[in-house]
Enzyme design. Structure first.
Site, short mmCIF file in Angstrom:
data_model
loop_
_atom_site.label_atom_id
_atom_site.label_comp_id
_atom_site.label_asym_id
_atom_site.label_seq_id
_atom_site.Cartn_x
_atom_site.Cartn_y
_atom_site.Cartn_z
N TYR A 66 47.01 91.17 12.99
CA TYR A 66 45.60 90.78 13.43
C TYR A 66 45.05 92.22 13.19
O TYR A 66 45.51 93.19 13.48
CB TYR A 66 45.78 90.47 15.00
CG TYR A 66 44.23 90.34 15.60
CD1 TYR A 66 43.94 89.01 15.72
CD2 TYR A 66 43.52 91.02 15.97
CE1 TYR A 66 42.88 88.51 16.29
CE2 TYR A 66 42.32 90.86 16.30
CZ TYR A 66 42.10 89.67 16.75
OH TYR A 66 40.69 89.17 17.14
N ARG A 75 32.27 94.45 21.15
CA ARG A 75 31.73 93.97 19.75
C ARG A 75 30.05 94.00 19.89
O ARG A 75 29.38 94.52 18.82
CB ARG A 75 32.33 92.78 19.14
CG ARG A 75 31.89 92.70 17.76
CD ARG A 75 32.32 91.40 17.21
NE ARG A 75 32.29 90.09 18.00
CZ ARG A 75 32.22 88.87 17.43
NH1 ARG A 75 32.72 88.66 16.39
NH2 ARG A 75 32.41 87.80 18.58
N GLU A 110 40.04 70.32 13.18
CA GLU A 110 38.71 70.89 13.34
C GLU A 110 37.53 69.84 13.32
O GLU A 110 36.63 70.13 12.52
CB GLU A 110 38.39 72.17 12.39
CG GLU A 110 39.56 73.23 12.53
CD GLU A 110 39.41 74.49 11.76
OE1 GLU A 110 38.25 75.03 12.02
OE2 GLU A 110 40.08 74.81 10.72
N GLY A 111 37.91 68.69 13.59
CA GLY A 111 36.83 67.64 13.78
C GLY A 111 36.35 67.04 12.47
O GLY A 111 35.55 66.47 12.47
#
Lengths: 534, 534
Positions: free
Chosen positions: A443, A382, A257-258
């Site tokens: 999930y 959403r 993630e960088g």
């Protein structure tokens, strides 16, 4: 993409009548929130990017590729978690001090060198769809922070028809990658819900998993090589499939993630565009029976390309099929199966035999077709829910089959009790969307009245859920990754020694600590050489 | 295992008459070498292990588990490469100063702590089958070096029938693991040529790949979790399948060959013992045609459990089937396929269709059955060849399908010209034994007259081959790993930045540098804190 919501503004959905009717039944009284702030009215934190900074980067990238205007900054102010979207509704917002738009690997290299020299933190930005805070404009003790937008680095850089491999620039979006590959009759087949906006580099950096993972694997397993620019040197990995030449360092950058550098190119295995697709839907008495059936399918192998199980709650509101929400109040748990490839009939029959033996009843193609047609639409809904005063967020985990039911119960309980303690009634749904021989993902979608203190309330609930996941033997993330939001649990996941390893690599590659400070490692992020006086 | 050869001394093979007749035709004149030294006559380097050292470790492990006798030392003096075996024929030999035999994870932890305190290097020792110098008794600047033999750490430590996972102690051998799993109706299905002697921990540490890799995957992919003791702390990894909780650190220990610590437990996915097995053999006009056929099978998927292609040379001497060596001088290239599982007929038909379409002719079950029956016997034959004055060594690599033929030619050329320059005629055979959608492995066997300077000659040839592999785009190892022998090429494989990452992790976990010094990183091994005066 909408600056304060999901996706194409033209596709923004009104909340269907059926949903509007259902919500009070599920959640009790719902108040309409304050209207969201207009883009023109957002007041940003002042930029710490100086005109000298701008000149230095513009000399490399060109003036147009160094953005300090308010719209560019606010469009790179975060990802697309529900807290991100709630923050986008506030009048005062934090944002990176500038947005840089390199054109290729070499420009990224120069950007990182200049940033390190000038004490500026760098947040790599792909599609902007992180839902774990990986894009927060955190300075980490540096003078300023820039968003490094890879959107201009798009394209098919190489294609090897014999080896079925393609090299994609990191900023290539999912649809663009598939369009380019389709010209060769091939596809990647990676369809996470973020597919329309997220990028190849982002999939790699976050260890993404797509809806076809049962057939084509997690993104991890699609990657055969990467090119990364770090503040202290480039690295190219993946000479060959099946190497035993020391530890697999590709896997150290997947999921990073960088924090170590910027993934600029990704080599992936591709496969022919499937010649056939068939599907079949199934009804089960309950989640546990359905989960046992999925386990049988996953452990036998050579089954579906997609297999999903919605629990009783999700099945009842048909949220699995956004287009039909509220229409059919089905009972029990429902399963979607999709088969792609050259031998779909045999695999469908094989899977159907197992599902039937495990207590399933076929419900034909319909529900699976509905799911397939609307599978990328959830996030639009959403936006409409937030506008209507309904908090809606998702979170996910995974564990072994033997712990799956216990984990589902623990997370559901933590969500419900958390919202109850915050004075709200919550509706919790769950599905399994990724299966492995040894376990599966879970999930969760939670709906609750928004309330004025939604951000603070969710922060407390999210912590309770994270603790519950750890206690029940789950992973803190199956495919959303760590970002900043999950960093507090990484130590429990990989241990103190694991954190020390990640931090040691960080110190080696990024001694100034400019790369995405606070992401992944959180409080375990090593003190930069500069701050430590080294 | 024979102290100076392969496997059970009772199984040692005489060289068959057919082979003895064939060798002069292939290699020219062969001289019988000096007879190998008897174990009792070996003169070992003096032990640097003091009686105080012995007392300190004996207090933890027990007196019998701290061995300093000559036989124990020489039995841990190296692995089983041909250079290792040639060194075992010398009168004077290097060996570790002592052999430690811990009983469990906690005893390993104490051994590492004591070794670090006492400035003693530690070489983890599983089955002793490394063929890349991973077991060389290198002190790396420390006062002494011990072999840490994990042979007593054997057994099934946990079994989860629902999740199809088993936890095995690192020192469990291949056959013992399969025996224990069979009691539950399960198998691991990992059958490298070292199967009879190598250990689960060794498979993990070296990124092993077994003959059934097309069906069950490389050992990498079987591992779902590991427990490791490092000099500075324990680590347990693998909470869940399909995690995105940061980089996959399991993959940092797979392939680490003891330079970071000792893998003490390995969690693996297992599958039911196959209900059926069928096989079919095929003949192709040449290697290139056969390779294209294997590529079609690998890229379509859902094919055989085992698939192998022997080139013209290997096919001609039938070395693929040790039992039949020299019997049938077949022509062209030959393919073995084996199918295990519940749907073998369908997969066999599917594969047969592809192989036939690609130019193959079925040669029935016979050759595949022969291969299956004798597949672990090759190394026994090597012992007999060495006794007869024939140098016999294997090496392997892998690459993408598009580079496969070029790599095979480059390695064959380097081997032949290397031996020619050393004044020997060499016979080189090659097979493909592991296939992936994007590429395949190449496994070479070379025979040549031994000569008095065999070790020095091979050292030069091996370097020429390593350079040729790199230049042709291969990996320096597909499944033998790096050890010390391949370390010179790791920098070219993973780059300077890659070496820096591996070294940074080493400094963090093993600041004194006691763990297997010189392995994997070779000259890039970081200077220990002690030696650097820190």
């Amino acid at each position: 993409m909408r600056w304060n919501g999901w996706g194409d503004p033209d596709r923004a959905a009104e909340l269907p009548f059926a949903v509007r009717s259902l919500l009070p039944l599920l959640l009790g009284r719902i108040r309409r929130p304050e209207p969201a702030v207009a883009l023109a009215d957002v007041r940003l934190s002042p930029s710490a990017f100086t005109s000298e900074d701008a000149d230095v980067f513009a000399a490399v990238l060109g003036v147009d590729q160094v953005r300090t205007d308010a719209e560019s900054r606010v469009r790179h102010a975060g990802g697309r978690s529900t807290p991100d979207l709630l923050r986008r509704r506030d009048a005062v917002q934090a944002a990176p001090d500038a947005v840089l738009q390199p054109r290729d690997h070499d420009e990224v290299v120069v950007c990182l060198r200049l940033a390190a020299e000038r004490d500026i933190a760098v947040i790599p930005f792909g599609g902007g769809t992180s839902v774990v805070g990986a894009l927060d404009p955190e300075r980490g003790g540096h003078r300023a922070v820039v968003s490094l937008d890879l959107g201009r680095m798009s394209g098919l850089l190489g294609y090897d028809a014999v080896s079925a491999e393609a090299v994609l620039a990191a900023g290539t979006t999912g649809p663009e990658a598939e369009r380019l590959l389709a010209q060769h009759g091939m596809e990647l087949g990676h369809y996470p819900q973020s597919f329309r906006f997220a990028t190849i580099g982002g999939f790699a950096a976050a260890r993404s998993s797509g809806q076809n993972s049962a057939g084509y694997g997690r993104f991890d397993t699609m990657v055969t090589g990467i090119r990364v620019a770090t503040p202290t040197g480039d690295i190219e990995l993946g000479r060959s499939p099946g190497s035993a030449a020391g530890p697999d360092l590709v896997r150290l950058f997947l999921g990073s993630e960088g924090i170590y550098g910027v993934i600029t190119e990704v080599r992936v295995r591709v496969h022919p565009v499937p010649v056939e697709r068939v599907m079949e839907s199934w009804a089960f008495a309950d989640f546990a029976t359905g989960a046992a059936a999925l386990r049988a399918v996953a452990q036998l192998g050579n089954g579906p390309t997609v297999i999903r199980l919605s629990d009783e709650a999700e099945t009842s509101v048909s949220l699995a099929q956004v287009g039909k929400i509220g229409k059919a109040l089905a009972r029990g748990a429902s399963v979607v199966t999709v088969f792609e490839g050259d031998d779909v009939a045999a695999r469908r029959a094989r899977t159907a035999g197992l599902l039937q033996a495990a207590g399933g009843t076929s419900s034909g193609e319909g529900p699976s077709e509905d799911w397939l047609r609307t599978r990328f639409d959830g996030p639009y809904l959403r936006d409409a829910l937030l506008d209507a005063g309904v908090f809606c967020e998702t979170l996910e985990t995974a564990t072994t089959w033997s712990r799956l039911e216990g984990l589902r119960e623990a997370v559901t309980r933590a969500l419900k009790s958390g919202f109850a303690d915050a004075g709200r009634k919550a509706f919790v749904m769950c599905h399994v969307s990724h299966v492995y021989p040894t376990g599966a993902s879970l999930y969760f979608t939670v709906l609750a009245p928004l309330g004025a203190d939604a951000l603070a309330a969710w922060d407390g609930i999210k912590h309770r859920v994270g603790d519950a996941i750890m206690a029940a033997g789950g992973t803190i993330s199956h495919h959303h990754a760590v970002g900043r939001d999950h960093a507090p649990w990484l130590g429990e996941e990989i241990g103190e020694t694991g954190l020390r390893i990640l931090a040691a690599v960080k110190r080696e590659l990024d001694p100034e600590g400019i790369m995405n400070p606070g992401a992944v490692l959180g409080a375990a992020t090593p003190v930069p050489a500069r701050a430590a006086g080294a």
